[in-house]
Write a protein that holds these residues in place. Structure first.
Motif, short mmCIF file in Angstrom:
data_model
loop_
_atom_site.label_atom_id
_atom_site.label_comp_id
_atom_site.label_asym_id
_atom_site.label_seq_id
_atom_site.Cartn_x
_atom_site.Cartn_y
_atom_site.Cartn_z
N LEU A 8 -8.50 16.44 0.00
CA LEU A 8 -8.47 15.05 1.33
C LEU A 8 -9.20 13.76 0.93
N ILE A 9 -10.36 14.12 -0.20
CA ILE A 9 -11.31 12.78 -0.40
C ILE A 9 -10.28 12.30 -1.30
N MET A 10 -9.76 12.57 -1.69
CA MET A 10 -8.85 11.58 -3.01
C MET A 10 -8.08 11.76 -2.11
N LEU A 11 -7.22 11.86 -1.14
CA LEU A 11 -5.92 11.09 -0.65
C LEU A 11 -6.56 10.18 0.37
N TYR A 12 -7.97 10.60 1.09
CA TYR A 12 -9.03 9.52 1.60
C TYR A 12 -8.85 8.04 1.07
N VAL A 13 -9.09 8.13 0.01
CA VAL A 13 -9.87 7.15 -0.93
C VAL A 13 -9.04 5.97 -1.57
N LEU A 14 -7.95 7.04 -1.61
CA LEU A 14 -6.58 6.51 -2.27
C LEU A 14 -5.67 5.79 -1.26
N VAL A 15 -5.04 6.31 0.00
CA VAL A 15 -4.43 5.59 1.26
C VAL A 15 -4.46 4.69 1.03
N PRO A 16 -5.24 4.01 1.68
CA PRO A 16 -5.85 2.48 1.51
C PRO A 16 -5.41 1.64 0.67
N TRP A 17 -5.78 2.41 -0.66
CA TRP A 17 -4.86 1.06 -1.90
C TRP A 17 -3.75 1.27 -2.43
N THR A 18 -3.49 2.04 -1.80
CA THR A 18 -2.35 1.84 -2.95
C THR A 18 -1.52 1.18 -1.03
N ALA A 19 -1.94 1.22 0.29
CA ALA A 19 -1.28 0.90 1.29
C ALA A 19 -1.44 -1.26 0.52
N VAL A 20 -2.59 -1.11 0.58
CA VAL A 20 -2.97 -2.94 0.27
C VAL A 20 -1.66 -3.58 -1.17
N ASN A 21 -1.73 -2.66 -2.10
CA ASN A 21 -1.03 -2.49 -3.52
C ASN A 21 0.80 -2.84 -3.47
N LEU A 22 0.98 -2.04 -2.28
CA LEU A 22 2.44 -1.55 -2.60
C LEU A 22 2.23 -3.34 -1.51
N VAL A 23 2.00 -3.60 -1.07
CA VAL A 23 2.40 -4.56 0.01
C VAL A 23 2.27 -5.76 -0.34
N ASP A 24 1.46 -5.87 -1.45
CA ASP A 24 1.01 -6.52 -2.35
C ASP A 24 2.45 -7.61 -2.53
N TYR A 25 2.78 -6.19 -4.28
CA TYR A 25 3.30 -6.25 -4.54
C TYR A 25 4.94 -7.00 -4.23
N PHE A 26 5.75 -5.54 -3.37
CA PHE A 26 6.73 -5.65 -2.29
C PHE A 26 6.74 -7.07 -1.78
N PHE A 27 5.66 -7.29 -0.92
CA PHE A 27 5.92 -7.91 0.42
C PHE A 27 5.54 -9.66 0.34
N VAL A 28 3.78 -10.01 -0.50
CA VAL A 28 3.71 -10.52 -0.54
C VAL A 28 3.79 -11.41 -1.78
#
Length: 473
Positions: free
Chosen positions: A357-377
């Motif tokens: 669960l902790i691994m999920l919590y700390v990585l979810v915001p990162w994956t959102a920022v990274n993918l939004v930047d790569y595919f949409f920004v």
């Protein structure tokens, strides 16, 4: 940007965080499927099936929650894989574009926890399991698997791909035999204990299943970065998605079956007992093969952990990515993981669930920022050489990415559910964990909103100059 010479065929890999030139690209995209299938085709995956039944969830509900969670988490992981061939970089180096040359250390801390956390739990699984099944010494087993995993990580990219290919073909027929026996009623077991449904248990099972492949997101492109740059995004996304999701969709229900029908709480004991119920010797062979796959996965974690540490050091003091720094870093991480797994972990079940669960919590915001930047920004347009420059266009501290990442973390706190802390909102809704969804939406949404003021067009000339520089490497 510092680069090193290519590794000799069959030798120790030289490259670490540096760019992989097109002349050194090799491999086929379809290899990604079996690679990630095998990476999840091991006892850790089976253990995920124990969580729901331990909370009173039935076999059917555990399987459904796991399937939905796996598909959800793998969706994000697979899209990260497409960044490897195009950028030719480890995943976390590329994250400097969103977080800054030094700002990336914020995410590096979370990813390093993931790599070490996986290997700690893996060590506990193997030590406890082989001791229970064969009576083997825990310290000796822990030392041996740590050394083997470290050697595999030292040799690097190509050797890990070879190891997973071999283990894939060895494991597949053994698990097919066991699965057919389970479905046909030939693997033993008793009538299941009464189990039912609660939203709390269902969402915990969903979350840990989702976290399983989301936690691969920070390093999935580490193992695709040698593929030719012309690799089509759709091809690699589907190859990784099907490979990484198929094995947990298969083995987590098997784990739930072992928990409910065999009454076991150790994945290797369950694998051994079920196999022996089918035919004498199958359980022992499958146990050993499963451990070998898990040890290979430990090598994968150590390799990406090395890339994370070298990236972190490079943000403070530029380093030349030599063999020596790779080897030393792998050995240090191996010692830390072995020590924690063999000495400090006493309650496996609680540590296992909390770590996921902790691994999920700390990585979810990162994956959102990274993918939004790569595919949409930025849509994949990056000045790769500037990712290695303190004075590059991405800055030392990229405030948009950092604010978004921290906003996602903060937004999740009221919703988290851990053994030692339950957020107030989670408590108010009966302990149901929806923190990961909140983190994804908030981090991704905030980043997209903040980037409305980002002048991406002004970066194009720098990107073009960077591409010309890469051609000369």
């Amino acid at each position: 940007m510092t680069t090193t010479a290519a590794s000799p065929a069959g030798g120790i890999e030289v490259r670490s965080i540096d760019y992989v030139p097109e002349t050194e690209r090799h491999g086929k995209v379809w290899h990604q499927g079996p690679f990630w299938f095998c990476g999840n085709f091991q006892p850790y995956t089976v253990a995920l099936g124990f969580i729901g039944p331990a909370m009173g969830l039935s076999l059917g509900w555990t399987s459904l929650a796991s399937a939905l969670g796996v598909l959800f988490g793998t969706f994000f992981m697979a899209f990260h894989a497409s960044q490897g061939p195009w950028l030719g970089l480890p995943q976390m180096v590329q994250s400097r574009a969103q977080l800054g040359y030094r700002g990336v250390v914020v995410a590096l801390a979370g990813t390093l926890f993931t790599y070490v956390g996986f290997n700690v739990i893996d060590t506990v699984i193997v030590d406890n399991g082989l001791n229970a099944v064969f009576g083997w010494s825990k310290p000796v087993v822990g030392l041996v698997i740590t050394v083997v995993a470290a050697v595999l990580a030292v040799y690097g990219y190509d050797w890990m791909h070879r190891a997973f290919q071999v283990l894939f073909w060895i494991s597949l027929p053994l698990w097919l035999v066991l699965t057919v026996a389970v479905l046909a009623g030939g693997a033993g077991g008793k009538a299941p204990a009464a189990g039912g449904f609660t939203w709390v248990a269902f969402m915990v099972q969903f979350a840990v299943a989702a976290s399983y492949n989301i936690t691969y997101a920070p390093y999935v492109s580490d193992y695709s970065r040698y593929l030719p740059r012309r690799t089509r995004t759709s091809h690699i996304v589907w190859s990784v998605f099907f490979g990484a999701s198929a094995s947990p969709l298969w083995l987590i229900p098997i784990g739930a079956w072992m928990a409910t029908r065999l009454g076991v709480s150790d994945p290797l004991v369950g694998i051994h007992d079920a196999g022996e119920n089918v035919v004498t010797g199958l359980g022992g062979v499958l146990t050993v093969v499963s451990v070998l796959v898990l040890v290979a996965t430990m090598g994968l974690n150590a390799y990406s952990g090395m890339l994370t540490v070298v990236t972190a050091v490079d943000t403070v003091r530029p380093v030349t990515p030599t063999r020596s720094i790779r080897i030393v870093t792998v050995l240090v991480l191996a010692v830390v993981s072995a020590f924690v797994g063999m000495v400090l972990i006493t309650d496996f079940s609680t540590a296992f669930t909390n770590a996921q669960l902790i691994m999920l919590y700390v990585l979810v915001p990162w994956t959102a920022v990274n993918l939004v930047d790569y595919f949409f920004v930025r849509r994949g347009h990056y000045a790769i050489t500037h990712l290695f420059r303190k004075d590059g266009i991405y800055g030392m501290w990229a405030w948009r990415g950092l604010v978004s990442y921290l906003a996602g973390l903060a937004a999740m706190v009221p919703f988290v559910v851990l053994s030692f802390f339950t957020g107030p909102v989670a408590a108010a809704i009966g302990g149901v964990d929806v923190a990961f969804a909140v983190g994804l939406v908030v981090a991704g949404g905030v980043y997209l909103a903040l980037c409305r003021t980002l002048d991406v067009a002004s970066e194009e000339s720098v990107v073009e100059a960077s591409e010309r520089e890469l051609v000369s490497l």
